[in-house]
Design a protein around this motif. Structure first.
Motif, PDB file in Angstrom:
ATOM      1  N   ASP A 269      48.192   0.373 -23.647  1.00 20.50           N
ATOM      2  CA  ASP A 269      49.635   0.338 -23.393  1.00 20.50           C
ATOM      3  C   ASP A 269      50.043   1.491 -22.479  1.00 20.50           C
ATOM      4  N   GLY A 270      49.498   2.675 -22.746  1.00 19.43           N
ATOM      5  CA  GLY A 270      49.802   3.834 -21.907  1.00 19.43           C
ATOM      6  C   GLY A 270      49.304   3.658 -20.483  1.00 19.43           C
ATOM      7  N   LEU A 271      48.100   3.132 -20.346  1.00 21.77           N
ATOM      8  CA  LEU A 271      47.547   2.907 -19.000  1.00 21.77           C
ATOM      9  C   LEU A 271      48.340   1.841 -18.244  1.00 21.77           C
ATOM     10  N   GLN A 272      48.823   0.840 -18.977  1.00 28.42           N
ATOM     11  CA  GLN A 272      49.619  -0.208 -18.338  1.00 28.42           C
ATOM     12  C   GLN A 272      50.960   0.356 -17.867  1.00 28.42           C
ATOM     13  N   LYS A 273      51.589   1.189 -18.692  1.00 30.87           N
ATOM     14  CA  LYS A 273      52.864   1.804 -18.298  1.00 30.87           C
ATOM     15  C   LYS A 273      52.710   2.672 -17.060  1.00 30.87           C
ATOM     16  N   LEU A 274      51.544   3.283 -16.930  1.00 28.67           N
ATOM     17  CA  LEU A 274      51.279   4.134 -15.758  1.00 28.67           C
ATOM     18  C   LEU A 274      50.862   3.321 -14.529  1.00 28.67           C
ATOM     19  N   GLY A 275      50.658   2.024 -14.711  1.00 32.10           N
ATOM     20  CA  GLY A 275      50.303   1.162 -13.592  1.00 32.10           C
ATOM     21  C   GLY A 275      48.821   1.146 -13.250  1.00 32.10           C
ATOM     22  N   TYR A 276      47.969   1.564 -14.197  1.00 29.40           N
ATOM     23  CA  TYR A 276      46.534   1.621 -13.934  1.00 29.40           C
ATOM     24  C   TYR A 276      45.772   0.375 -14.359  1.00 29.40           C
ATOM     25  N   ILE A 277      46.375  -0.439 -15.238  1.00 22.68           N
ATOM     26  CA  ILE A 277      45.700  -1.668 -15.678  1.00 22.68           C
ATOM     27  C   ILE A 277      46.694  -2.814 -15.734  1.00 22.68           C
ATOM     28  N   LYS A 278      46.122  -4.015 -15.757  1.00 22.16           N
ATOM     29  CA  LYS A 278      46.920  -5.213 -16.023  1.00 22.16           C
ATOM     30  C   LYS A 278      46.119  -6.077 -16.982  1.00 22.16           C
ATOM     31  N   ARG A 279      46.849  -6.826 -17.774  1.00 23.69           N
ATOM     32  CA  ARG A 279      46.226  -7.735 -18.740  1.00 23.69           C
ATOM     33  C   ARG A 279      46.392  -9.159 -18.230  1.00 23.69           C
ATOM     34  N   SER A 280      45.380  -9.972 -18.455  1.00 22.41           N
ATOM     35  CA  SER A 280      45.488 -11.383 -18.094  1.00 22.41           C
ATOM     36  C   SER A 280      44.825 -12.224 -19.179  1.00 22.41           C
ATOM     37  N   PRO A 281      45.273 -13.473 -19.336  1.00 19.78           N
ATOM     38  CA  PRO A 281      44.683 -14.340 -20.360  1.00 19.78           C
ATOM     39  C   PRO A 281      43.167 -14.443 -20.179  1.00 19.78           C
ATOM     40  N   SER A 282      42.477 -14.541 -21.294  1.00 14.31           N
ATOM     41  CA  SER A 282      41.020 -14.584 -21.260  1.00 14.31           C
ATOM     42  C   SER A 282      40.494 -15.998 -21.427  1.00 14.31           C
ATOM     43  N   ASN A 283      39.491 -16.328 -20.647  1.00 14.42           N
ATOM     44  CA  ASN A 283      38.781 -17.591 -20.830  1.00 14.42           C
ATOM     45  C   ASN A 283      37.707 -17.443 -21.911  1.00 14.42           C
TER      46      ASN A 283
ATOM     47  N   ILE B  99      41.164  -7.097 -19.489  1.00 17.99           N
ATOM     48  CA  ILE B  99      41.766  -5.887 -18.956  1.00 17.99           C
ATOM     49  C   ILE B  99      41.189  -5.636 -17.570  1.00 17.99           C
ATOM     50  N   HIS B 100      42.078  -5.552 -16.592  1.00 17.94           N
ATOM     51  CA  HIS B 100      41.671  -5.363 -15.199  1.00 17.94           C
ATOM     52  C   HIS B 100      42.272  -4.075 -14.640  1.00 17.94           C
ATOM     53  N   PRO B 101      41.513  -3.356 -13.827  1.00 18.52           N
ATOM     54  CA  PRO B 101      42.093  -2.191 -13.161  1.00 18.52           C
ATOM     55  C   PRO B 101      43.009  -2.660 -12.030  1.00 18.52           C
ATOM     56  N   THR B 102      44.054  -1.911 -11.775  1.00 13.29           N
ATOM     57  CA  THR B 102      44.930  -2.219 -10.647  1.00 13.29           C
ATOM     58  C   THR B 102      44.392  -1.508  -9.401  1.00 13.29           C
ATOM     59  N   ALA B 103      44.994  -1.818  -8.270  1.00 11.06           N
ATOM     60  CA  ALA B 103      44.617  -1.137  -7.023  1.00 11.06           C
ATOM     61  C   ALA B 103      44.848   0.367  -7.156  1.00 11.06           C
ATOM     62  N   LYS B 104      45.890   0.746  -7.886  1.00  9.21           N
ATOM     63  CA  LYS B 104      46.181   2.168  -8.117  1.00  9.21           C
ATOM     64  C   LYS B 104      45.008   2.836  -8.839  1.00  9.21           C
ATOM     65  N   ALA B 105      44.415   2.147  -9.804  1.00  7.34           N
ATOM     66  CA  ALA B 105      43.272   2.692 -10.543  1.00  7.34           C
ATOM     67  C   ALA B 105      42.040   2.776  -9.654  1.00  7.34           C
ATOM     68  N   VAL B 106      41.798   1.721  -8.904  1.00  5.94           N
ATOM     69  CA  VAL B 106      40.634   1.705  -8.015  1.00  5.94           C
ATOM     70  C   VAL B 106      40.731   2.846  -7.000  1.00  5.94           C
ATOM     71  N   LYS B 107      41.948   3.116  -6.564  1.00  4.41           N
ATOM     72  CA  LYS B 107      42.175   4.174  -5.574  1.00  4.41           C
ATOM     73  C   LYS B 107      41.761   5.553  -6.094  1.00  4.41           C
ATOM     74  N   ILE B 108      41.915   5.809  -7.392  1.00  2.00           N
ATOM     75  CA  ILE B 108      41.590   7.126  -7.941  1.00  2.00           C
ATOM     76  C   ILE B 108      40.214   7.178  -8.607  1.00  2.00           C
TER      77      ILE B 108
END
Length: 137
Positions: A68-82, A90-99
């Motif tokens: 939840d904290g990482l999502q609020k900071l914009g470092y991760i996003k959640r998506s439905p799972s197959n 749980i996926h890293p965002t571009a912001k996370a990949v950048k750092i």
């Protein structure tokens, strides 16, 4: 007084290490637990929350709070799972990949400092012993 107490000595060490990594990760606006979880997410994108909790050796509720904290900071996003409809990937965002490289470097600097302080052999031995005790308990 507590020279032979595993609890006291490991928690004392944990507090000292927490301070070291807190300083290292401050520039990213994350706590040490958030940074370590983010590093796992960056290495293993699309992991389920339960997989992350297991990898980090924490409860699912602790994983939820950390995510939840990482999502609020914009470092991760959640998506439905197959894989499991009850959980999200749980996926890293571009912001996370950048750092990512800076995050790993910051952590590596703390490790380098501790290796220098203890010596390589002692560092490896201590980490091995701590892991063995953790797995045995």
């Amino acid at each position: 007084m507590f020279e032979q107490c595993l609890y006291f000595n490991t928690t004392s060490l944990a507090r000292k290490l927490e301070r070291e990594w807190t300083v290292a990760f401050k520039q990213f606006g994350v706590t040490a637990p958030q940074a370590f979880m983010l590093r796992v997410i960056l290495k293993k994108p699309a992991s389920l929350q339960s997989e992350l909790a297991k990898e980090m050796n924490i409860s699912r509720s602790t994983a939820t709070r950390t995510l939840d904290g990482l999502q609020k900071l914009g470092y991760i996003k959640r998506s439905p799972s197959n894989k499991d409809g009850r959980e999200s990937e749980i996926h890293p965002t571009a912001k996370a990949v950048k750092i990512m490289d800076e995050l790993n470097f910051a952590s590596g600097e703390v490790t380098k400092k501790l290796r220098k302080l203890l010596g390589n052999e002692e560092f490896e031995r201590v980490v091995g012993y701590v892991r063995a005790v953790s797995e045995a308990v």
